[in-house]
Scaffold this motif. Structure first.
Motif, PDB file in Angstrom:
ATOM      1  N   LEU A 172       0.855  -1.279  -0.056  1.00 29.49           N
ATOM      2  CA  LEU A 172      -0.056  -0.036  -0.054  1.00 29.49           C
ATOM      3  C   LEU A 172       0.827   1.085  -0.065  1.00 29.49           C
ATOM      4  CD1 LEU A 172      -2.606  -0.938   2.710  1.00 29.49           C
ATOM      5  CD2 LEU A 172      -3.068  -0.911   0.241  1.00 29.49           C
ATOM      6  N   VAL A 227       2.387   2.352  -3.387  1.00 31.03           N
ATOM      7  CA  VAL A 227       1.418   2.683  -4.599  1.00 31.03           C
ATOM      8  C   VAL A 227       1.094   4.239  -4.073  1.00 31.03           C
ATOM      9  CG1 VAL A 227      -1.048   2.629  -5.433  1.00 31.03           C
ATOM     10  CG2 VAL A 227       0.369   0.478  -4.908  1.00 31.03           C
ATOM     11  N   ASP A 250      -8.914  -2.505  -6.563  1.00 32.98           N
ATOM     12  CA  ASP A 250      -7.850  -2.181  -7.347  1.00 32.98           C
ATOM     13  C   ASP A 250      -7.021  -0.883  -6.828  1.00 32.98           C
ATOM     14  OD1 ASP A 250      -7.551   0.324  -9.737  1.00 32.98           O
ATOM     15  OD2 ASP A 250      -7.067  -1.862 -10.562  1.00 32.98           O
ATOM     16  N   SER A 251      -6.001  -0.865  -7.192  1.00 30.43           N
ATOM     17  CA  SER A 251      -4.912   0.286  -6.662  1.00 30.43           C
ATOM     18  C   SER A 251      -5.462   1.614  -7.037  1.00 30.43           C
ATOM     19  CB  SER A 251      -3.650   0.220  -7.164  1.00 30.43           C
ATOM     20  OG  SER A 251      -3.481   0.421  -8.450  1.00 30.43           O
ATOM     21  N   GLN A 252      -6.193   2.003  -8.178  1.00 32.63           N
ATOM     22  CA  GLN A 252      -6.795   3.231  -8.538  1.00 32.63           C
ATOM     23  C   GLN A 252      -8.033   3.454  -7.738  1.00 32.63           C
ATOM     24  OE1 GLN A 252      -5.644   5.540 -10.293  1.00 32.63           O
ATOM     25  NE2 GLN A 252      -3.671   4.358 -10.424  1.00 32.63           N
ATOM     26  N   MET A 301      -8.478   2.391  -4.745  1.00 30.07           N
ATOM     27  CA  MET A 301      -7.822   2.722  -3.483  1.00 30.07           C
ATOM     28  C   MET A 301      -7.888   3.999  -3.243  1.00 30.07           C
ATOM     29  SD  MET A 301      -4.618   1.288  -1.322  1.00 30.07           S
ATOM     30  CE  MET A 301      -3.426   2.366  -2.531  1.00 30.07           C
TER      31      MET A 301
END
Length: 225
Positions: A23, A26, A113-115, A117
């Motif tokens: 985390l 990113v 999804d990272s985006q 988040m």
């Protein structure tokens, strides 16, 4: 040393080091946010937030010493301006209910999804309520219904309806649906600047500090769906 150009300060709370590292990597890549601290259990999280007062906390639920729910409750009692996002592996009804009651503004699955988040972190920092899974939506309604606010008892729904204009009620309903300002502007065919003005007036008239509190109060008084 903190970077003043990165205006969203995030604390990561999880008992798994690899989760925090993933985390953190990113988040640190973003131009507008930075990780300002990490904690591996609830007790450490409460102490850390007290020292650095971040904007957003990503809070795991199941941890040693003190659970994420307990830590969230303590953090919100001492630092109500901090926004806590519950971070968990499972879309669990009880976690959502207890997280809402503890004062969390959102609920995020670890496999998101990272985006998604990053979007949730940005929106949480602006005070939006972010309970968008089916389980979370049902639990949100249940928690709000079961936990009336003392402050709301003194405000009749009819009185608040008289205070809010038709357009402000439209905007409030859009907020309750979880839309961002740009989406509200598009849906209502008004400028984003006008939306921001309406939101500011809504918060003032409702006597609340942010969008999350506005939605909670509006749902309790049944002036939005």
């Amino acid at each position: 040393m903190t970077d003043s150009t990165k205006n969203i300060r995030v604390v990561l709370v999880d008992d798994q080091t690899m989760i925090r590292q993933g985390l953190g990597y990113v988040i640190q890549m973003q131009p507008d946010m930075q990780v300002v601290g990490e904690a591996s259990d609830g007790e450490e999280a409460v102490e850390l937030v007290g020292k650095i007062t971040p904007d957003v906390v990503l809070m795991d639920v199941q941890m040693p010493k003190k659970s994420g729910i307990e830590a969230t409750r303590e953090i919100m009692r001492m630092h109500p301006a901090v926004k806590v996002l519950i971070l968990t592996t499972f879309d669990n009804h009880n976690y959502v209910v207890e997280g809402i009651r503890a004062g969390a503004v959102g609920y995020m699955l670890k496999d998101a999804d990272s985006q998604e988040m990053l979007d949730l972190i940005r929106r949480a920092s602006q005070g939006e309520a972010l309970f968008h899974t089916v389980t979370a939506a049902k639990a949100l309604a249940e928690a709000l219904k079961a936990q009336p606010s003392v402050a709301d008892v003194t405000v009749a729904p009819s009185a608040l309806l008289d205070e809010l204009t038709d357009r402000e009620l439209d905007v409030l309903q859009q907020i309750a649906y979880g839309y961002r300002n740009d989406q509200i502007a598009q849906n209502l065919f008004i400028s984003e600047g006008t939306v921001k003005t309406h939101v500011h007036r809504i918060l003032q008239k409702m006597g609340v500090e942010d969008r999350t509190q506005a939605v909670a109060k509006a749902l309790r008084l049944k002036i939005v769906k």
